[in-house]
Design a protein around this motif. Structure first.
Motif, PDB file in Angstrom:
ATOM      1  N   SER A 128       0.835  -1.197   0.000  1.00 42.38           N
ATOM      2  CA  SER A 128       0.000   0.000   0.000  1.00 42.38           C
ATOM      3  C   SER A 128       0.873   1.251   0.000  1.00 42.38           C
ATOM      4  O   SER A 128       2.045   1.218   0.382  1.00 42.38           O
ATOM      5  N   ASP A 129       0.288   2.368  -0.383  1.00 36.42           N
ATOM      6  CA  ASP A 129       0.989   3.649  -0.356  1.00 36.42           C
ATOM      7  C   ASP A 129       1.058   4.152   1.085  1.00 36.42           C
ATOM      8  O   ASP A 129       0.041   4.468   1.694  1.00 36.42           O
ATOM      9  N   ALA A 130       2.264   4.191   1.635  1.00 36.54           N
ATOM     10  CA  ALA A 130       2.460   4.663   3.006  1.00 36.54           C
ATOM     11  C   ALA A 130       3.362   5.893   3.022  1.00 36.54           C
ATOM     12  O   ALA A 130       4.126   6.112   3.953  1.00 36.54           O
ATOM     13  N   SER A 131       3.262   6.713   1.973  1.00 32.16           N
ATOM     14  CA  SER A 131       4.144   7.878   1.858  1.00 32.16           C
ATOM     15  C   SER A 131       3.862   8.921   2.935  1.00 32.16           C
ATOM     16  O   SER A 131       4.715   9.771   3.218  1.00 32.16           O
ATOM     17  N   ALA A 132       2.690   8.880   3.538  1.00 28.60           N
ATOM     18  CA  ALA A 132       2.366   9.807   4.628  1.00 28.60           C
ATOM     19  C   ALA A 132       2.121   9.016   5.911  1.00 28.60           C
ATOM     20  O   ALA A 132       1.115   9.197   6.607  1.00 28.60           O
ATOM     21  N   LEU A 133       3.047   8.140   6.230  1.00 26.32           N
ATOM     22  CA  LEU A 133       2.860   7.183   7.328  1.00 26.32           C
ATOM     23  C   LEU A 133       2.893   7.862   8.690  1.00 26.32           C
ATOM     24  O   LEU A 133       3.811   8.625   9.002  1.00 26.32           O
ATOM     25  N   GLU A 134       1.873   7.574   9.502  1.00 27.50           N
ATOM     26  CA  GLU A 134       1.853   7.985  10.894  1.00 27.50           C
ATOM     27  C   GLU A 134       1.519   6.775  11.747  1.00 27.50           C
ATOM     28  O   GLU A 134       0.583   6.042  11.448  1.00 27.50           O
TER      29      GLU A 134
END
Length: 568
Positions: A128-134
């Motif tokens: 999955s796209d986790a480019s803005a992972l928090e």
């Protein structure tokens, strides 16, 4: 974020954001094991694919730059072999695991649960796209309830790196994968302890007396032993001790019956069995005697024996020694219904035996059956019973679990889906099985998912509606296959294939999954002209060969079955 929660979360408040705005890097200690270094490399690889951030991998622990974020990957001798501890705090994440495999499993659990990566098959990982992972701050922990976990599929044994991702701990000695548990599968072993080739001619009295004659049949690892013969006890114990001397790392050893019902009926054996109300009377007395001898030189080794077939019922008074393991085998059970389903009479005897064994033994293992051994690629409706069965075993104090399936083949019915489902559930029995199944089908088959999910529901409902109770060697009739149902099944997969005609990779997955639909029509479909039937057979064989079917059944190779079909 994942809906399949395994990690127990102890929140600390706030979130940790991992992005290009902060210079994060990965730390692994200088004295890390091969598995821990590999875990760090795996984290670096998959984290990069999900976030787009390629983090440097370092062994330096002291960094004066407080603005750098640290991801520390380490092993601990204070945790259990496969226990997980993840600590998320501002500017730092610690991924810890027990040795030898816990750290690697902790990394994969982090990637699955906190980064939303799915290791679906050996050839398909969904990122999955986790480019803005928090990530929520706090402490995440987990300790698996089963110390021995085997989802018995060939995909795991052929690709041990994938087995590690699925946390199957029984298939490889490879050091960077943490090796496998030193607990061995409890299995048939009489043939190795008192080999018929060594003693049969000179001492026929060592072997089972059946119908007034000493058995000479070596089928199934036989013949069975005369378990009350004192010399047999000593030879079996000496053989087991020799095996343990050659394999000092072992933590258990099998002392168990052959795979045949021809157990000894000599007067001493029968007297014990009659008094104890079960052939397990003489069997367990023998195992206890061997276990007592083994303990003198190997006090930390467990002696495992099968409670299988004629020995499944516990004896009245004989109890397992403290160093004896009992592996209960559910071969007689209905595979459609959960083992503890009160409305399924077929499973009630097994449940009663399980309860009784639990009263006298604190080290119970399970041998459960998850395929049609008569025809690996025939539709097999047990997907709804896997999760409740695993939870039932856990409630009854099982410590190890062997989920037997088509381990010698790659194209059994939904083998990919089943491996995903089973491996998840024996790692964490409390997961939502329906959510796991739906997730796999949606991610793996994409646009074709709706008719495939409808097929799965139809297959189970069809058998239920006919009040059938298939076991693990069912005929087509036992699983509700006839002209009407096989056509319905075939139509579902034709719909699925039409939905992915423009995507070769997804079409290939659906084609592989459709093999049982062809098999069902061939063996239980309506009458059809010879030419049409031959075309169907040709298409079936083409698919089987394309997707590397090796075995059509447990004891039949695919090629032998293809020849059988061609000659019809």
């Amino acid at each position: 974020m994942s809906t399949h929660k395994t990690l127990v979360f102890h929140p600390a408040g706030g979130n940790v954001s991992i992005s290009a705005r902060q210079d994060w890097y990965i730390i692994v200690s200088d004295d890390a094991t091969a598995a821990e270094r590999y875990a760090a490399e795996e984290f670096q690889k998959w984290f990069s694919q999900a976030t787009g951030l390629t983090l440097s991998l370092d062994t330096q622990r002291d960094d004066p730059d407080a603005n750098r974020g640290k991801i520390i990957i380490s092993g601990s001798t204070d945790l259990g072999d496969e226990d997980i501890e993840i600590i998320v705090e501002d500017g730092q994440i610690q991924i810890n695991g027990g040795r030898p495999r816990g750290t690697l499993y902790a990394v994969y659990q982090f990637l699955e649960e906190l980064v939303d990566i799915r290791f679906l098959t050996a050839g398909h990982t969904h990122v999955s796209d986790a480019s803005a992972l928090e990530i929520p701050s706090g402490r995440y922990t987990y300790a698996p309830p089963f110390s021995f976990r085997w989802s018995y599929y060939r995909e795991n044994s052929e690709v041990p790196e994938f087995a590690a991702k699925r946390k199957v701990n029984t298939v490889t000695d490879t050091e960077n994968l943490g090796g496998k548990t030193q607990q061995q599968l409890i299995n048939h072993s009489f043939h190795a302890l008192v080999p018929y080739g060594a003693y049969g001619e000179s001492h026929p009295e060592y072997y089972a007396l059946v119908d007034g004659k000493r058995d000479t049949d070596t089928h199934g690892g036989g013949p069975q032993l005369c378990v009350t013969n004192p010399e047999v006890i000593e030879i079996a114990a000496e053989s087991a001790i020799q095996q343990l001397t050659e394999r000092p790392e072992a933590t258990n050893i099998s002392v168990s019956q052959a795979d045949t019902a021809a157990y000894c009926r000599c007067e001493p054996c029968e007297a014990l069995n009659e008094a104890e109300g079960s052939p397990m009377g003489s069997q367990l007395t023998f195992v206890n005697a061997v276990a007592e001898r083994i303990e003198k030189g190997h006090p930390h080794v467990k002696i495992g024996t099968l409670a299988y077939w004629y020995t499944r019922k516990p004896p009245k008074t004989v109890t397992p020694r403290h160093n004896v393991q009992i592996q209960l085998c559910s071969i007689e059970c209905c595979t459609l219904h959960a083992i503890d389903n009160p409305d399924c009479e077929q499973n009630q005897a097994f449940c009663q035996d399980t309860i009784e064994w639990g009263r006298i033994c604190n080290d119970i293992w399970i041998w459960n059956y998850n395929t049609n051994f008569r025809a690996y690629d025939l539709p097999f409706p047990n997907l709804q019973s896997i999760a409740p069965n695993v939870r039932y075993f856990l409630r009854n104090n099982a410590k190890g679990i062997f989920m037997q399936a088509n381990g010698n083949g790659l194209t059994g019915e939904f083998s990919d889906l089943r491996n995903y489902l089973i491996s998840h559930l024996i790692w964490n029995p409390h997961l939502d099985a329906n959510a796991l199944l739906t997730e796999f089908v949606n991610l793996h088959y994409e646009a074709a998912a709706p008719p495939i999910l409808e097929y799965i529901t139809y297959l189970h409902d069809n058998v239920e509606a006919r009040s059938l109770h298939p076991r693990c060697f069912p005929t087509p009739e036992d699983v509700g296959l006839d002209a009407e149902s096989t056509q319905t099944i075939f139509d579902y997969f034709q719909q699925a294939l039409a939905l992915v005609s423009e995507k070769p990779e997804i079409r290939a997955r659906v084609e592989k999954a459709s093999i049982p639909a062809y098999k069902a029509r061939i063996v239980a479909g309506d009458e059809m002209p010879a030419r049409k039937r031959q075309t169907l057979i040709d298409e079936y064989i083409t698919l089987c060969e394309r997707y590397n079917m090796s075995h059509a059944a447990e004891t039949q190779t695919a090629e032998a079955y293809f020849e059988e079909l061609r000659s019809q």
